[in-house]
Scaffold this motif. Sequence first.
Motif, PDB file in Angstrom:
ATOM      1  N   GLY A  18      19.329  43.438 -25.638  1.00 27.41           N
ATOM      2  CA  GLY A  18      20.599  43.088 -26.258  1.00 27.41           C
ATOM      3  C   GLY A  18      21.243  41.998 -25.776  1.00 27.41           C
ATOM      4  N   ALA A  19      20.943  41.505 -24.457  1.00 28.16           N
ATOM      5  CA  ALA A  19      21.494  40.171 -23.872  1.00 28.16           C
ATOM      6  C   ALA A  19      21.611  39.278 -24.475  1.00 28.16           C
ATOM      7  CB  ALA A  19      20.878  40.274 -22.555  1.00 28.16           C
ATOM      8  N   THR A  20      22.851  38.516 -24.553  1.00 28.45           N
ATOM      9  CA  THR A  20      22.988  37.267 -25.592  1.00 28.45           C
ATOM     10  C   THR A  20      23.399  36.282 -24.829  1.00 28.45           C
ATOM     11  OG1 THR A  20      25.210  38.105 -26.153  1.00 28.45           O
ATOM     12  CG2 THR A  20      23.432  38.854 -27.500  1.00 28.45           C
ATOM     13  N   THR A  21      23.822  36.369 -23.566  1.00 25.35           N
ATOM     14  CA  THR A  21      24.285  35.005 -22.757  1.00 25.35           C
ATOM     15  C   THR A  21      23.524  35.226 -21.581  1.00 25.35           C
ATOM     16  OG1 THR A  21      25.852  36.346 -21.703  1.00 25.35           O
ATOM     17  CG2 THR A  21      26.578  35.212 -23.912  1.00 25.35           C
ATOM     18  N   PRO A  22      23.393  33.813 -21.032  1.00 19.31           N
ATOM     19  CA  PRO A  22      22.625  33.677 -19.557  1.00 19.31           C
ATOM     20  C   PRO A  22      23.482  34.471 -18.683  1.00 19.31           C
ATOM     21  CG  PRO A  22      22.941  31.578 -20.332  1.00 19.31           C
ATOM     22  CD  PRO A  22      23.535  32.584 -21.495  1.00 19.31           C
ATOM     23  N   GLU A  23      24.578  34.544 -18.504  1.00 22.69           N
ATOM     24  CA  GLU A  23      25.461  35.222 -17.656  1.00 22.69           C
ATOM     25  C   GLU A  23      25.131  36.997 -17.525  1.00 22.69           C
ATOM     26  OE1 GLU A  23      27.126  33.381 -19.765  1.00 22.69           O
ATOM     27  OE2 GLU A  23      26.959  31.710 -18.485  1.00 22.69           O
ATOM     28  N   GLU A  24      24.930  37.420 -19.101  1.00 20.59           N
ATOM     29  CA  GLU A  24      24.250  38.833 -19.270  1.00 20.59           C
ATOM     30  C   GLU A  24      23.140  38.852 -18.549  1.00 20.59           C
ATOM     31  OE1 GLU A  24      26.782  39.421 -23.251  1.00 20.59           O
ATOM     32  OE2 GLU A  24      24.874  40.548 -23.285  1.00 20.59           O
ATOM     33  N   VAL A  25      22.221  37.967 -18.646  1.00 14.92           N
ATOM     34  CA  VAL A  25      20.846  38.472 -18.214  1.00 14.92           C
ATOM     35  C   VAL A  25      20.958  38.263 -16.832  1.00 14.92           C
ATOM     36  CG1 VAL A  25      18.551  37.388 -18.013  1.00 14.92           C
ATOM     37  CG2 VAL A  25      19.763  37.266 -20.208  1.00 14.92           C
ATOM     38  N   ALA A  26      21.704  37.468 -16.189  1.00 13.07           N
ATOM     39  CA  ALA A  26      21.814  37.373 -14.677  1.00 13.07           C
ATOM     40  C   ALA A  26      22.584  38.481 -14.122  1.00 13.07           C
ATOM     41  CB  ALA A  26      22.870  36.283 -14.331  1.00 13.07           C
ATOM     42  N   ALA A  27      23.349  39.172 -14.626  1.00 16.30           N
ATOM     43  CA  ALA A  27      23.800  40.526 -14.373  1.00 16.30           C
ATOM     44  C   ALA A  27      22.842  41.633 -14.516  1.00 16.30           C
ATOM     45  CB  ALA A  27      25.100  40.885 -15.268  1.00 16.30           C
ATOM     46  N   MET A  28      22.137  41.535 -15.407  1.00 13.84           N
ATOM     47  CA  MET A  28      21.215  42.642 -15.484  1.00 13.84           C
ATOM     48  C   MET A  28      20.116  42.454 -14.531  1.00 13.84           C
ATOM     49  SD  MET A  28      21.065  43.060 -19.665  1.00 13.84           S
ATOM     50  CE  MET A  28      22.399  43.380 -20.650  1.00 13.84           C
ATOM     51  N   THR A  29      19.609  41.322 -14.321  1.00 13.64           N
ATOM     52  CA  THR A  29      18.709  41.243 -13.317  1.00 13.64           C
ATOM     53  C   THR A  29      19.044  41.724 -11.966  1.00 13.64           C
ATOM     54  OG1 THR A  29      18.323  39.027 -14.365  1.00 13.64           O
ATOM     55  CG2 THR A  29      17.257  39.351 -12.025  1.00 13.64           C
ATOM     56  N   THR A  30      20.288  41.514 -11.480  1.00 12.70           N
ATOM     57  CA  THR A  30      20.878  42.086 -10.378  1.00 12.70           C
ATOM     58  C   THR A  30      20.692  43.720 -10.600  1.00 12.70           C
ATOM     59  OG1 THR A  30      22.330  40.362 -10.202  1.00 12.70           O
ATOM     60  CG2 THR A  30      22.713  42.125  -8.366  1.00 12.70           C
ATOM     61  N   ARG A  31      21.300  44.252 -11.479  1.00 15.76           N
ATOM     62  CA  ARG A  31      21.577  45.783 -11.782  1.00 15.76           C
ATOM     63  C   ARG A  31      20.010  46.512 -12.149  1.00 15.76           C
ATOM     64  NH1 ARG A  31      24.183  47.101 -17.164  1.00 15.76           N
ATOM     65  NH2 ARG A  31      23.227  49.033 -17.226  1.00 15.76           N
ATOM     66  N   PHE A  32      19.123  45.658 -12.669  1.00 13.96           N
ATOM     67  CA  PHE A  32      17.768  46.301 -12.878  1.00 13.96           C
ATOM     68  C   PHE A  32      16.749  46.112 -11.806  1.00 13.96           C
ATOM     69  CE2 PHE A  32      19.457  46.261 -17.279  1.00 13.96           C
ATOM     70  CZ  PHE A  32      20.021  47.593 -17.288  1.00 13.96           C
ATOM     71  N   ALA A  33      16.669  44.741 -11.416  1.00 14.72           N
ATOM     72  CA  ALA A  33      15.497  44.089 -10.757  1.00 14.72           C
ATOM     73  C   ALA A  33      15.663  43.921  -9.297  1.00 14.72           C
ATOM     74  CB  ALA A  33      14.819  43.058 -11.227  1.00 14.72           C
ATOM     75  N   ARG A  76      13.841  37.176 -21.726  1.00 17.60           N
ATOM     76  CA  ARG A  76      15.059  37.512 -22.282  1.00 17.60           C
ATOM     77  C   ARG A  76      15.995  35.843 -21.791  1.00 17.60           C
ATOM     78  NH1 ARG A  76      16.464  38.167 -26.980  1.00 17.60           N
ATOM     79  NH2 ARG A  76      18.655  38.021 -27.290  1.00 17.60           N
ATOM     80  N   ARG A  77      15.584  35.681 -20.637  1.00 13.89           N
ATOM     81  CA  ARG A  77      16.421  34.545 -19.943  1.00 13.89           C
ATOM     82  C   ARG A  77      15.943  33.128 -20.675  1.00 13.89           C
ATOM     83  NH1 ARG A  77      14.282  35.398 -15.032  1.00 13.89           N
ATOM     84  NH2 ARG A  77      15.805  36.964 -14.534  1.00 13.89           N
ATOM     85  N   ALA A  78      14.634  33.153 -21.014  1.00 16.43           N
ATOM     86  CA  ALA A  78      14.170  31.864 -21.709  1.00 16.43           C
ATOM     87  C   ALA A  78      14.939  31.676 -22.988  1.00 16.43           C
ATOM     88  CB  ALA A  78      12.722  31.893 -21.481  1.00 16.43           C
ATOM     89  N   ASN A  79      14.935  32.778 -23.755  1.00 17.47           N
ATOM     90  CA  ASN A  79      15.452  32.842 -25.155  1.00 17.47           C
ATOM     91  C   ASN A  79      16.898  32.452 -25.143  1.00 17.47           C
ATOM     92  OD1 ASN A  79      12.948  33.572 -26.256  1.00 17.47           O
ATOM     93  ND2 ASN A  79      13.299  35.826 -26.381  1.00 17.47           N
ATOM     94  N   VAL A  80      17.557  33.158 -24.244  1.00 12.68           N
ATOM     95  CA  VAL A  80      18.988  33.107 -24.148  1.00 12.68           C
ATOM     96  C   VAL A  80      19.384  31.454 -23.797  1.00 12.68           C
ATOM     97  CG1 VAL A  80      21.036  33.672 -22.802  1.00 12.68           C
ATOM     98  CG2 VAL A  80      19.666  35.542 -23.832  1.00 12.68           C
ATOM     99  N   ALA A  81      18.627  31.033 -22.876  1.00 10.61           N
ATOM    100  CA  ALA A  81      18.830  29.731 -22.385  1.00 10.61           C
ATOM    101  C   ALA A  81      18.759  28.660 -23.673  1.00 10.61           C
ATOM    102  CB  ALA A  81      18.071  29.300 -21.317  1.00 10.61           C
ATOM    103  N   MET A  82      17.587  28.985 -24.267  1.00 10.94           N
ATOM    104  CA  MET A  82      17.108  28.240 -25.598  1.00 10.94           C
ATOM    105  C   MET A  82      18.343  28.201 -26.484  1.00 10.94           C
ATOM    106  SD  MET A  82      13.266  28.096 -26.008  1.00 10.94           S
ATOM    107  CE  MET A  82      13.161  29.137 -27.533  1.00 10.94           C
TER     108      MET A  82
END
Length: 338
Positions: A18-33, A76-82
């Motif tokens: 459900g992430a739609t922005t690079p910032e959201e993906v970055a926050a999730m990277t910290t949270r999950f990985a 997701r990171r790649a898709n959102v960046a695009m």
Amino acid sequence: MISDITAARDSALAEIAGATTPEEVAAMTTRFAGKKGELAGLKKQLGSLESVDEKKAAGAAINEAIGAVDSALDERRANVAMAAMAAQVESERLDLTEFVGKPTRGHAHLVTQAWERLEDVFVGMGFRVAEGPEVETDWHNFEALNMGEGHPARGEFDTLFVDHVGPDGSSGSTVLRTHTSPVQIRTMLTQEPPIYIVAPGRVFRRDTPDATHMPVFHQIEGLVVDRNISMADLAGTIDAFTKAFFGQNWNSRLRPSYFPFTEPSAEFDIQRPDGSWIELGGCGMVHPNVLKAGGVDPEEWSGFAFGFGIDRMAIMRHGVADIREMFADDLRFTEQFS
Ligand code: DAH
């Protein structure tokens, strides 16, 4: 334990999807990985499991979950960046169709138009076009033109000096050229006579802009060096130029004057078809000292020179009342002269 891992993985994957922005993906990277992420937390609990088999199974499940979450994050990171890039391109898009039907092609500046026409006319008369630098030595700009240090005529030029210390430690010897006349010297030093050149270019003087002056303006210089050149050749050339540039029903005349670099010197005027006279520029027979500075033997060769302002020609041609208008870059002005 396995069901906790599966639940953690599935909810992570659902959020990532459900992430739609690079910032959201970055926050999730910290949270999950991240090292302090949810899956890392579960990994730490492996130690509390009793049986080896259970540990193995749970360890494998965690590794699988981490791998799945990592690749979901990457994708997701790649898709959102695009998507972000596409949005930026869209927002910066120029709608060029809004100019359809409105001709907006540019054209040469008024001074450039006059400059090029002058070159054309002189080239048509057999002259070649020469050039020199805008930053000039004192020697080329003054000294070689028979204006040694302390010559009173230097004062008339309102010179702009360049803050420059020469290799020999000298200063004050570099100027913005105050006229195109130094091109006479440079041409003679690099070319054997016979010489027939014009040198259009930008010149500089410490002047406050007003209706008839700009600190940066344009001149065209002429120089002829050949055998047996006389004042009659000068007068004939000026008259031929006047008729070729302005029209057959225009005339010219020379009036005695003084310039350090010519002897005798004259001003030249042109006469409109209605009989009125306009002062155009200066001219004369090249002074022997100037020929010598150019490495030309005055016993063997003689020559004439002339110089006048290009900007004034442009103003005159188009009836512009204030020279500053030409350099204000106001489209309402420039568009009138396409
Ligand atoms: N250099 C002079 C000036 O800027 C114009 C000029 C006068 C040029 C006489 C010449 C000349 O070549 O012969 O005022």
